[in-house]
Design a protein around this motif. Structure first.
Motif, PDB file in Angstrom:
ATOM      1  N   ALA A   1       0.825  -1.208   0.000  1.00 57.97           N
ATOM      2  CA  ALA A   1       0.000   0.000   0.000  1.00 57.97           C
ATOM      3  C   ALA A   1       0.861   1.260   0.000  1.00 57.97           C
ATOM      4  CB  ALA A   1      -0.927  -0.005   1.212  1.00 57.97           C
ATOM      5  N   LEU A   2       1.972   1.244   0.733  1.00 55.58           N
ATOM      6  CA  LEU A   2       2.837   2.417   0.825  1.00 55.58           C
ATOM      7  C   LEU A   2       3.558   2.701  -0.484  1.00 55.58           C
ATOM      8  CD1 LEU A   2       4.479   1.937   4.343  1.00 55.58           C
ATOM      9  CD2 LEU A   2       3.158   3.930   3.624  1.00 55.58           C
ATOM     10  N   THR A   3       3.995   1.643  -1.164  1.00 57.63           N
ATOM     11  CA  THR A   3       4.825   1.812  -2.357  1.00 57.63           C
ATOM     12  C   THR A   3       4.046   1.762  -3.657  1.00 57.63           C
ATOM     13  OG1 THR A   3       5.266  -0.564  -2.472  1.00 57.63           O
ATOM     14  CG2 THR A   3       6.800   0.786  -1.170  1.00 57.63           C
ATOM     15  N   GLY A   4       2.823   1.218  -3.616  1.00 59.15           N
ATOM     16  CA  GLY A   4       2.069   1.008  -4.843  1.00 59.15           C
ATOM     17  C   GLY A   4       2.589  -0.149  -5.660  1.00 59.15           C
ATOM     18  N   GLU A   5       3.436  -0.964  -5.071  1.00 58.04           N
ATOM     19  CA  GLU A   5       4.014  -2.130  -5.748  1.00 58.04           C
ATOM     20  C   GLU A   5       3.512  -3.396  -5.064  1.00 58.04           C
ATOM     21  OE1 GLU A   5       8.419  -3.985  -6.912  1.00 58.04           O
ATOM     22  OE2 GLU A   5       8.238  -1.999  -5.998  1.00 58.04           O
ATOM     23  N   ASP A   6       3.253  -4.416  -5.861  1.00 62.35           N
ATOM     24  CA  ASP A   6       2.720  -5.661  -5.321  1.00 62.35           C
ATOM     25  C   ASP A   6       3.855  -6.548  -4.809  1.00 62.35           C
ATOM     26  OD1 ASP A   6       1.281  -7.898  -4.671  1.00 62.35           O
ATOM     27  OD2 ASP A   6       0.760  -8.442  -6.727  1.00 62.35           O
ATOM     28  N   PHE A   7       3.836  -6.843  -3.511  1.00 61.49           N
ATOM     29  CA  PHE A   7       4.808  -7.746  -2.906  1.00 61.49           C
ATOM     30  C   PHE A   7       4.174  -9.074  -2.519  1.00 61.49           C
ATOM     31  CE2 PHE A   7       6.666  -3.569  -2.374  1.00 61.49           C
ATOM     32  CZ  PHE A   7       8.014  -3.775  -2.567  1.00 61.49           C
ATOM     33  N   GLY A   8       3.058  -9.388  -3.155  1.00 59.52           N
ATOM     34  CA  GLY A   8       2.327 -10.594  -2.825  1.00 59.52           C
ATOM     35  C   GLY A   8       3.087 -11.881  -3.087  1.00 59.52           C
ATOM     36  N   ASP A   9       4.112 -11.818  -3.954  1.00 58.32           N
ATOM     37  CA  ASP A   9       4.898 -13.032  -4.218  1.00 58.32           C
ATOM     38  C   ASP A   9       5.635 -13.501  -2.961  1.00 58.32           C
ATOM     39  OD1 ASP A   9       6.327 -10.497  -4.932  1.00 58.32           O
ATOM     40  OD2 ASP A   9       8.049 -11.833  -5.070  1.00 58.32           O
ATOM     41  N   TRP A  10       5.825 -12.612  -1.984  1.00 54.11           N
ATOM     42  CA  TRP A  10       6.487 -12.994  -0.732  1.00 54.11           C
ATOM     43  C   TRP A  10       5.597 -13.908   0.116  1.00 54.11           C
ATOM     44  CZ3 TRP A  10       8.613  -7.597   1.179  1.00 54.11           C
ATOM     45  CH2 TRP A  10       9.702  -7.233   0.377  1.00 54.11           C
ATOM     46  N   LEU A  11       4.325 -13.996  -0.207  1.00 55.36           N
ATOM     47  CA  LEU A  11       3.410 -14.826   0.568  1.00 55.36           C
ATOM     48  C   LEU A  11       3.318 -16.240   0.014  1.00 55.36           C
ATOM     49  CD1 LEU A  11       0.601 -12.162   1.131  1.00 55.36           C
ATOM     50  CD2 LEU A  11       2.531 -12.737   2.608  1.00 55.36           C
ATOM     51  N   SER A  12       4.249 -16.597  -0.844  1.00 58.77           N
ATOM     52  CA  SER A  12       4.300 -17.947  -1.421  1.00 58.77           C
ATOM     53  C   SER A  12       4.863 -18.942  -0.411  1.00 58.77           C
ATOM     54  CB  SER A  12       5.175 -17.925  -2.678  1.00 58.77           C
ATOM     55  OG  SER A  12       5.536 -19.223  -3.063  1.00 58.77           O
TER      56      SER A  12
END
Length: 327
Positions: free
Chosen positions: A296-307
């Motif tokens: 949310a802060l960066t506007g970049e998706d870091f969802g791959d870290w939840l793998s």
């Protein structure tokens, strides 16, 4: 009149996320001057000696902290007038008090935060200390469970395997003090997988000429020490020596301990095992909310870290990239 001796940029985080590699790459740029030591840790202090941390080896390593302003200023005296000056202390991103000190003392400084999958980062952090003989717990999950007690006992920041990886909280606090346009968040995976583009991005952010550096040196990872008689027998010796090392110059203990640490990893082939998917799945709740905050802060998706899948070590990923490149 020359410039005051102070940094123009700081690489502020995170530990075991490629900051050493980025620092080494930037130091090769002809328009950049970087400090020696790489991590002076000045803004973790307040013109006072560092806290008396109590973890294995902490008081020995604290001898190398640069806490006097005059000593910090001297680190930049060798820079040419046309060079940008920088230092890299990855704990600055974690330290709330460092955010305030940096904002007060360096109102125009630019900051680069390198972030890595927080579970892989925690594993690398733990493995680093375990392979050096300083970490007495030979299992990441048990070491993470010990973290709150270690914090209460006053162990140094590097022992915060989980806490150091909550980048969303850290960045949110940093941005209360530093304008967003002066902070660049970089991904560890970009340094490994697309080094030339990542370095050009860092250089452009700093106002440097791009295209002059294209390679990232390998990181400072240790060879993994398998559980067994070596850490069981030699680990306590290393930790006892580290306690005594606080009474000797840092270079003396480093020289004396080198054979012991080398014996710990004797026969290791440099392989660093990946975490089992089941372990990653159990650890995901430690970071899931913070990963969402960072996105949310960066506007970049870091969802791959939840793998459930680990991405491997720096060296392993470099090898994979080279194998995939056309001959």
């Amino acid at each position: 009149m020359g410039r005051l001796p102070a940094p123009d940029f700081l690489v502020v985080g995170a530990p075991k996320a490629g900051t050493t590699a980025l620092h080494a790459a930037l130091s090769r740029h002809p328009q950049v001057f970087t400090t020696s030591p790489k991590e002076p840790k000045y803004f973790l202090c307040d013109d006072a000696p560092p806290p008396a941390y109590g973890g294995p080896g902490d008081r020995h390593s604290q001898q190398e902290w640069v806490w006097r302003r005059r000593d910090y200023d001297r680190l930049f005296e060798g820079a040419r007038e046309d060079q940008l000056r920088g230092e890299s202390t990855p704990f600055y991103l974690w330290s709330r008090s460092a955010h305030r000190r940096i904002a007060e003392q360096l109102p125009d400084v630019r900051l680069i935060a390198v972030v890595r999958d927080p579970i892989d980062r925690a594993a690398s952090n733990w493995m680093h200390l375990w392979s050096d003989g300083l970490e007495p717990i030979g299992d990441l999950e048990r070491a993470l469970a010990a973290e709150p007690g270690r914090v209460d006992a006053g162990w140094a920041p590097f022992w915060r395997y989980a806490g150091l990886g909550r980048y969303g909280e850290q960045l949110e606090h940093l941005l209360r003090y530093v304008d967003r346009e002066r902070v660049l968040v970089m991904r560890y995976r970009d340094l490994v997988d697309e080094p030339r583009a990542a370095l050009d991005r860092a250089c452009a952010f700093l106002g440097l000429e791009t295209g002059l550096i294209g390679a990232v040196p390998r990181d400072n990872s240790r060879a993994y020490v398998e559980p067994g008689w070596r850490p069981r027998v030699l680990g306590p010796v290393v930790r006892a020596g580290a306690r005594l090392g606080q009474f000797a110059p840092p270079e003396a203990w480093r020289r004396l301990s080198a054979p012991l640490v080398a014996r710990l990893s004797d026969g290791a082939d440099g392989h660093r095992p990946r975490l089992d998917p089941e372990v990653r799945e159990r650890l995901l709740p430690l970071f899931a909310d913070d990963v969402d905050r960072l996105s949310a802060l960066t506007g970049e998706d870091f969802g791959d870290w939840l793998s459930r899948e680990s991405r491997g070590s720096f060296l392993e990923r470099q090898r994979q990239r080279r194998l995939s490149e056309p001959a």
